[in-house]
Design an enzyme around this catalytic site. Structure first.
Site, short mmCIF file in Angstrom:
data_model
loop_
_atom_site.label_atom_id
_atom_site.label_comp_id
_atom_site.label_asym_id
_atom_site.label_seq_id
_atom_site.Cartn_x
_atom_site.Cartn_y
_atom_site.Cartn_z
N SER A 229 33.27 20.39 4.97
CA SER A 229 34.09 19.65 5.92
C SER A 229 33.25 18.64 6.71
CB SER A 229 34.77 20.64 6.88
OG SER A 229 33.78 21.44 7.48
N VAL A 232 31.44 20.19 9.90
CA VAL A 232 30.17 20.91 9.64
C VAL A 232 29.10 19.91 9.22
CG1 VAL A 232 29.01 22.63 8.21
CG2 VAL A 232 31.29 23.11 9.09
N GLU A 250 28.66 15.33 1.37
CA GLU A 250 29.93 15.01 0.70
C GLU A 250 31.01 15.74 1.47
OE1 GLU A 250 30.55 12.91 -1.57
OE2 GLU A 250 28.54 12.52 -2.34
N CYS A 284 38.83 17.70 -2.50
CA CYS A 284 38.41 16.61 -1.60
C CYS A 284 39.08 15.31 -2.03
CB CYS A 284 36.90 16.47 -1.62
SG CYS A 284 36.25 16.41 -3.28
P1 NAD Z 1 33.20 24.21 5.10
O1 NAD Z 1 32.63 23.03 5.77
O2 NAD Z 1 33.93 25.20 5.92
O3 NAD Z 1 32.06 25.03 4.34
C1 NAD Z 1 31.23 24.45 3.37
C2 NAD Z 1 29.94 25.25 3.28
O4 NAD Z 1 29.22 25.08 4.50
C3 NAD Z 1 30.12 26.75 3.11
O5 NAD Z 1 29.15 27.27 2.24
C4 NAD Z 1 29.91 27.28 4.51
O6 NAD Z 1 29.48 28.62 4.54
C5 NAD Z 1 28.83 26.35 5.02
N1 NAD Z 1 28.74 26.23 6.48
C6 NAD Z 1 29.72 26.39 7.40
N2 NAD Z 1 29.22 26.23 8.65
C7 NAD Z 1 27.92 25.93 8.51
C8 NAD Z 1 26.86 25.64 9.42
N3 NAD Z 1 27.05 25.62 10.75
N4 NAD Z 1 25.62 25.37 8.94
C9 NAD Z 1 25.41 25.36 7.59
N5 NAD Z 1 26.35 25.65 6.68
C10 NAD Z 1 27.60 25.92 7.13
O7 NAD Z 1 34.13 23.65 3.90
P2 NAD Z 1 35.10 24.45 2.92
O8 NAD Z 1 36.29 24.93 3.68
O9 NAD Z 1 34.34 25.43 2.09
O10 NAD Z 1 35.54 23.25 1.94
C11 NAD Z 1 36.54 22.36 2.26
C12 NAD Z 1 36.00 21.02 2.72
O11 NAD Z 1 35.06 20.52 1.78
C13 NAD Z 1 37.08 19.95 2.82
O12 NAD Z 1 36.90 19.20 3.99
C14 NAD Z 1 36.83 19.10 1.58
O13 NAD Z 1 37.30 17.78 1.67
C15 NAD Z 1 35.36 19.17 1.46
N6 NAD Z 1 34.92 18.85 0.10
C16 NAD Z 1 34.34 17.63 -0.11
C17 NAD Z 1 33.93 17.27 -1.39
C18 NAD Z 1 33.29 15.93 -1.64
O14 NAD Z 1 32.62 15.81 -2.66
N7 NAD Z 1 33.44 14.95 -0.79
C19 NAD Z 1 34.12 18.15 -2.45
C20 NAD Z 1 34.73 19.39 -2.19
C21 NAD Z 1 35.11 19.72 -0.90
#
Ligand code: NAD
Length: 500
Positions: A229, A232, A250, A284
């Protein structure tokens, strides 16, 4: 008793130093516990980093074509296990089997592409301004790369990061999303079986705020690649800036499909169904805005609603299912709250809008595919990422307006236009502010050998996939070789006292 799974640290499958575990449940039936997975802490991160540093010293000396061979063999193993991995992925992540098979295939494609890059990793040879002197650049590995990945592409996204990082000669530490630990473990097993030296890869499970955050802070992880996201990602950006780390982000999207009046409407209809409701909208690149030209608006929507009402919800493991569950209760609550926002903003719910219930659906996190009509540019449903099966429909009069609406959000990942007019297509290609634009194809469907990524708040300028990602995971070194036998001074001897 529920099986306790392990981390992979220092060449062994080990329990977490914390002694703590978390449950991994099936989102289509949350009474089903898939397994218990380690909830790591900073001590586990420290052990993984020290092991990876040793692994790096060894792996960097393996010639890049040899590193590529390991990745190619990994691709072959993934191919042989495609069905098994796809089923495990659907069970823990929810999307339908066709899509999890596609997810594994993307990993296979990435493996074969990355393996071949082991025989390129091109540098440059350029003329020196001085005689008897050569000037060149080549790419060298950086060190330990920390990879933090989301839940929605449990295999493909880790491979997008890991395979190029490994071919470039780095060691890696993978921290997958808490919701999809099993898929990550299956990937690591394949890499080890393919002959990757065990200390070159470490797998750590657990919450992002604890494990991911400790990785990002760790001074011996100079490279961080994150997909997730935007909120984050922004936090990671601050830490990596302070710690002078190389960071690839990303993040979120708010992707639009534009339908022009001259479009083949049947094709545009199939595209939006797949783009908006495939993977339950949790991509995404999901189509979360549909921009319809006013002369076709009503007719297109009528047909779309009819098709959407026929989508069958259920477990992704069942053949007849079109749309699986959302990932967890939090996602369900978030999507429901956006429907409340839509109501408050005066959007009209044409279909869906509620949690899907009845029979087996009661056991999972199902939400009805939802279409919102009359969404106004600038409103929350026009601008914010919902990450669920919710499509906001906006109306426009001409291409200028469509481009303006597309571009006025903070994100910029993917866009699509349906048109038969070559002028409109080329204007879209050049004027839509997104990292990817599809002409007569949905907003989804990236191929592994092309750059993938977004502009504005979707990314920070790097790309995954294709040839560009290899630049992220390697450092350019410039070499000058002077065989003139005398001191030659660049910029001084060259022009003022040219020796030729
Ligand atoms: P998220 O941000 O909640 O988590 C992603 C990862 O980050 C997980 O492994 C999580 O454990 C880790 N994380 C969370 N807090 C953290 C912190 N403080 N420090 C370090 N790591 C941390 O995202 P999600 O719910 O797993 O995925 C959905 C999001 O991902 C959506 O916003 C989507 O658009 C995005 N996404 C983007 C792409 C792209 O290529 N642009 C691809 C897939 C998903």
């Amino acid at each position: 008793m529920t099986k306790k799974h392990r981390n992979f640290i220092n060449g062994e499958w080990v329990e977490p130093a914390t002694g703590e575990y978390f449950e991994n449940r099936n989102p289509a039936d949350h009474s089903e516990v898939i397994g218990l997975w380690p909830r790591c802490g900073p001590e586990d991160v420290e052990r993984a980093v020290q092991a990876a540093r040793r692994g790096f010293e060894r792996w960097r000396k393996v010639p890049a074509p040899g590193r590529g061979d390991v990745i190619r063999r990994t691709g072959e193993l993934l191919l042989a296990r495609k069905e098994e991995i796809a089923r495990a992925m659907t069970r823990e992540m929810g999307k339908v089997l066709d899509e999890t098979r596609g997810d594994v295939q993307e990993g296979i494609d990435t493996a074969f592409y990355a393996a071949s890059e082991g025989r390129r990793l091109f540098g440059h040879t350029v003329p020196s301004e001085l005689p008897s002197k050569w000037a060149m650049s080549y790419r060298r590995p950086i060190g330990v790369a920390g990879l933090i990945t989301p839940f929605n592409f449990p295999l493909a996204i880790p491979t997008w990061k890991m395979f190029p990082a490994l071919v470039c000669g780095n060691a890696v530490i993978l921290k997958p999303a808490e919701e999809v630990p099993h898929s990550a473990a299956l990937l690591v097993e394949a890499l080890l079986e393919a002959g990757l030296p065990p200390d070159v890869i470490q797998l750590l499970h657990g919450p992002g705020e604890r494990v991911g955050a400790a990785m990002v802070e760790h001074p011996d992880i100079p490279v961080i690649s994150f997909t997730g996201s935007t909120s984050v990602g922004a936090r990671l950006g601050e830490v990596c800036g302070r710690r002078h780390k190389r960071l690839s982000l990303e993040m979120g999207g708010k992707n639009a499909q534009i339908v022009m009046p001259d479009a083949e409407l049947d094709l545009a209809l199939d595209a939006v169904l797949r783009g908006a409701f495939g993977t339950t909208g949790q991509r995404c690149t999901a189509t979360s805005r549909l921009l319809l030209q006013e002369s076709i608006h009503d007719r297109f929507l009528e047909r779309l609603v009819e098709r959407v009402r026929k989508l069958r919800l259920g477990s992704g493991l069942e053949k007849e299912t079109d749309v699986g569950p959302l990932i967890n209760q939090q996602a369900l609550d978030k999507v429901a709250s956006y429907v409340d926002v839509a109501k408050a903003e005066g959007d009209e719910i044409l279909t869906g809008g509620r949690r899907a219930t009845g029979g087996a659906l009661d056991k999972g996190f199902f939400f009805e595919p939802t279409i919102l009509r009359g969404v106004r540019p600038g409103s929350r449903l026009a601008c914010e990422e919902v990450f669920g099966p919710v499509l906001s429909v906006l109306r426009f009069s001409d291409l200028d307006e469509a481009i303006r609406i597309n571009n006025e959000v903070a994100y910029g990942l993917s866009s699509s236009i349906y048109t038969r007019d070559v002028r409109a297509a080329f204007r879209a290609m050049t004027e839509l502010d997104t990292g990817i634009t599809y002409i007569n194809a949905p907003t989804i469907g990236a191929e592994a050998h092309l750059p993938f990524g977004g502009v504005k708040q979707t990314g920070n300028g790097h790309r995954e996939g294709g040839w560009e990602v290899f630049e992220f995971y390697s450092e350019t070194k410039t070499l000058y070789v002077d065989y003139s036998g005398r001191l030659q001074r660049a910029q001084i001897d060259t022009y003022d006292a040219a020796p030729y």
